[in-house]
Design a protein around this motif. Structure first.
Motif, PDB file in Angstrom:
ATOM      1  N   THR A   1      -7.554   5.779   2.373  1.00 14.04           N
ATOM      2  CA  THR A   1      -8.689   6.258   3.156  1.00 14.04           C
ATOM      3  C   THR A   1      -8.410   6.094   4.643  1.00 14.04           C
TER       4      THR A   1
ATOM      5  N   ASP B   1      -5.364   3.248  -2.159  1.00 14.62           N
ATOM      6  CA  ASP B   1      -6.479   2.308  -2.064  1.00 14.62           C
ATOM      7  C   ASP B   1      -6.372   1.328  -3.228  1.00 14.62           C
TER       8      ASP B   1
ATOM      9  N   TYR C   1       0.813  -1.221   0.000  1.00 13.69           N
ATOM     10  CA  TYR C   1       0.000   0.000   0.000  1.00 13.69           C
ATOM     11  C   TYR C   1       0.847   1.272   0.000  1.00 13.69           C
TER      12      TYR C   1
ATOM     13  N   PRO D   1     -11.616   2.323  -5.395  1.00 11.24           N
ATOM     14  CA  PRO D   1     -10.258   1.940  -5.793  1.00 11.24           C
ATOM     15  C   PRO D   1     -10.214   1.503  -7.247  1.00 11.24           C
TER      16      PRO D   1
ATOM     17  N   ASN E   1     -11.451  -4.515   4.983  1.00  9.30           N
ATOM     18  CA  ASN E   1     -11.305  -3.306   4.153  1.00  9.30           C
ATOM     19  C   ASN E   1      -9.926  -2.661   4.296  1.00  9.30           C
TER      20      ASN E   1
ATOM     21  N   ALA F   1     -14.610   6.661   1.334  1.00  9.03           N
ATOM     22  CA  ALA F   1     -13.497   6.785   0.386  1.00  9.03           C
ATOM     23  C   ALA F   1     -13.775   7.905  -0.618  1.00  9.03           C
TER      24      ALA F   1
ATOM     25  N   ASN G   1      -7.630  -2.847   2.356  1.00 11.69           N
ATOM     26  CA  ASN G   1      -7.180  -2.375   1.048  1.00 11.69           C
ATOM     27  C   ASN G   1      -7.559  -0.913   0.813  1.00 11.69           C
ATOM     28  N   TYR G   2      -8.470  -0.363   1.617  1.00 11.37           N
ATOM     29  CA  TYR G   2      -8.761   1.076   1.574  1.00 11.37           C
ATOM     30  C   TYR G   2      -7.730   1.791   2.452  1.00 11.37           C
ATOM     31  N   HIS G   3      -6.492   1.724   2.019  1.00 12.85           N
ATOM     32  CA  HIS G   3      -5.402   2.142   2.900  1.00 12.85           C
ATOM     33  C   HIS G   3      -5.170   3.653   2.880  1.00 12.85           C
TER      34      HIS G   3
END
Length: 344
Positions: free
Chosen positions: A281, A262, A248, A301, A275, A297, A277-279
């Motif tokens: 954010t 993200d 990320y 993404p 979640n 977000a 992977n919403y890094h």
């Protein structure tokens, strides 16, 4: 950084924060309550599933069965890590004592010290993409070949291998605090990173080590683990976990907030990862529980998880060749026109 105390948090606020390159310091606890009951169920399920898979692997007699259990274990441990990550931010449970207790139990599966992990992670949010956390670029003071070897070792699990002896060393530390010497001007990433020990309490590390020892002693007596099979399971987890820790941040701008991304992930895995992977954010609004990150977000993404994971295996580059000068300082990014002119 701008502090928005009590400001309502919605997608427009998050998008504006991304455009300005700043944090949203606090979440609205009424609009974004901690899903404490769900988190407790997930924590209990993750711990039970992890030990069940380790037991199944220990009692399997075919290599393919052991490997299958090891693969499943590596994914379950990602859930456990995600829950411990929520605890580090005080978002696993609204009660501080329950939040910390759950964090200690979850991180005992690593195995490691929850206190050490929480300190390291919260410091990461403060110095993201600084010289202390620049694994993917070579600083002028670093030896290129050594930096590249270290980088690949980190991706393959070196940090996980070093965790147990580090916890043991800190638990045996005789004092109440640790004082690492200040890094000099020519210090590399490792010397700067080790400054986090100045914030660590050896007493809390000892507490975590005792809880971890008690949990594992009880589990070993109950499940009758076999060490070679455990080694296979933890090798799978160490590689899977470590190779996803930098994904990320690798080759993102040198910016404390915007030095994250993200990533698009298959929905079932995204839920298993809470979640995570919403890094970007998460870095913008670290106080928001995992369940709300897709809602706030700035945009869905677009960058693929697998493509980014593969791209991170390119060797680290010299810092001055990797980014134009406008990216070399941690701070607000320049306007898009200036970025375009700098890159052409």
């Amino acid at each position: 950084m701008v502090k928005e105390k009590g400001a309502p948090l919605d997608p427009r606020n998050c998008g504006e924060a991304v455009r300005q390159g700043r944090f949203i310091r606090q979440a609205d606890s009424d609009r974004f309550p901690i899903p404490s009951r769900l988190n407790i169920v997930l924590a209990a399920g993750a711990i039970a599933a992890a030990f069940t898979l380790l037991s199944a692997a220990s009692h399997s007699y075919r290599l393919w069965e052991t490997l299958l259990f090891a693969l499943a274990f590596s994914f379950v441990m990602q859930l456990g890590f995600g829950l411990a990550h929520e605890a580090a931010h005080g978002k696993l449970h609204p009660s501080p004592s329950i939040n910390e207790g759950l964090g200690i139990c979850l991180y005992s599966l690593f195995p490691g010290s929850y206190h050490l992990f929480a300190i390291a992670h919260l410091i990461h949010h403060q110095r993201n993409r600084s010289d202390a956390e620049l694994e993917d670029y070579i600083l002028p003071t670093e030896t290129p070949w050594l930096k590249r070897v270290t980088y690949y070792l980190l991706l393959c699990g070196l940090f996980w291998v070093l965790t147990p002896p580090t916890v043991l060393g800190l638990a045996l530390w005789p004092g109440r605090s640790i004082r690492m010497p200040a890094p000099g001007g020519n210090a590399g990433v490792a010397s700067r990173y080790l400054q986090l020990f100045n914030s660590v309490s050896p007493g809390r590390v000892r507490r975590d080590a005792l809880v971890t020892t008690a949990i594992w002693t009880a589990a070993w007596l109950l499940f009758h683990f076999r060490l070679p099979h455990l080694a296979v399971c933890y090798a799978a987890f160490a590689f899977g976990w470590a190779s996803q820790q930098y994904i990320y941040h690798v080759r993102t701008p040198r910016h404390v907030v915007l030095g994250a991304v993200d990533l698009h992930l298959w929905q079932p895995i995204q839920l298993l990862y809470l979640n995570f992977n919403y890094h970007l954010t998460h870095h913008v609004a670290a106080g928001v529980p995992w369940i709300y990150l897709p809602q706030i977000a700035a945009e869905p993404p677009a960058r693929g998880f697998l493509a980014t994971w593969l791209d991170q295996w390119r060797p680290p580059e010299p810092l001055e060749k990797a980014w134009p000068p406008l990216f070399q300082a941690s701070g607000p990014l320049p306007p898009p026109r200036e970025l375009h002119e700098q890159n052409v």
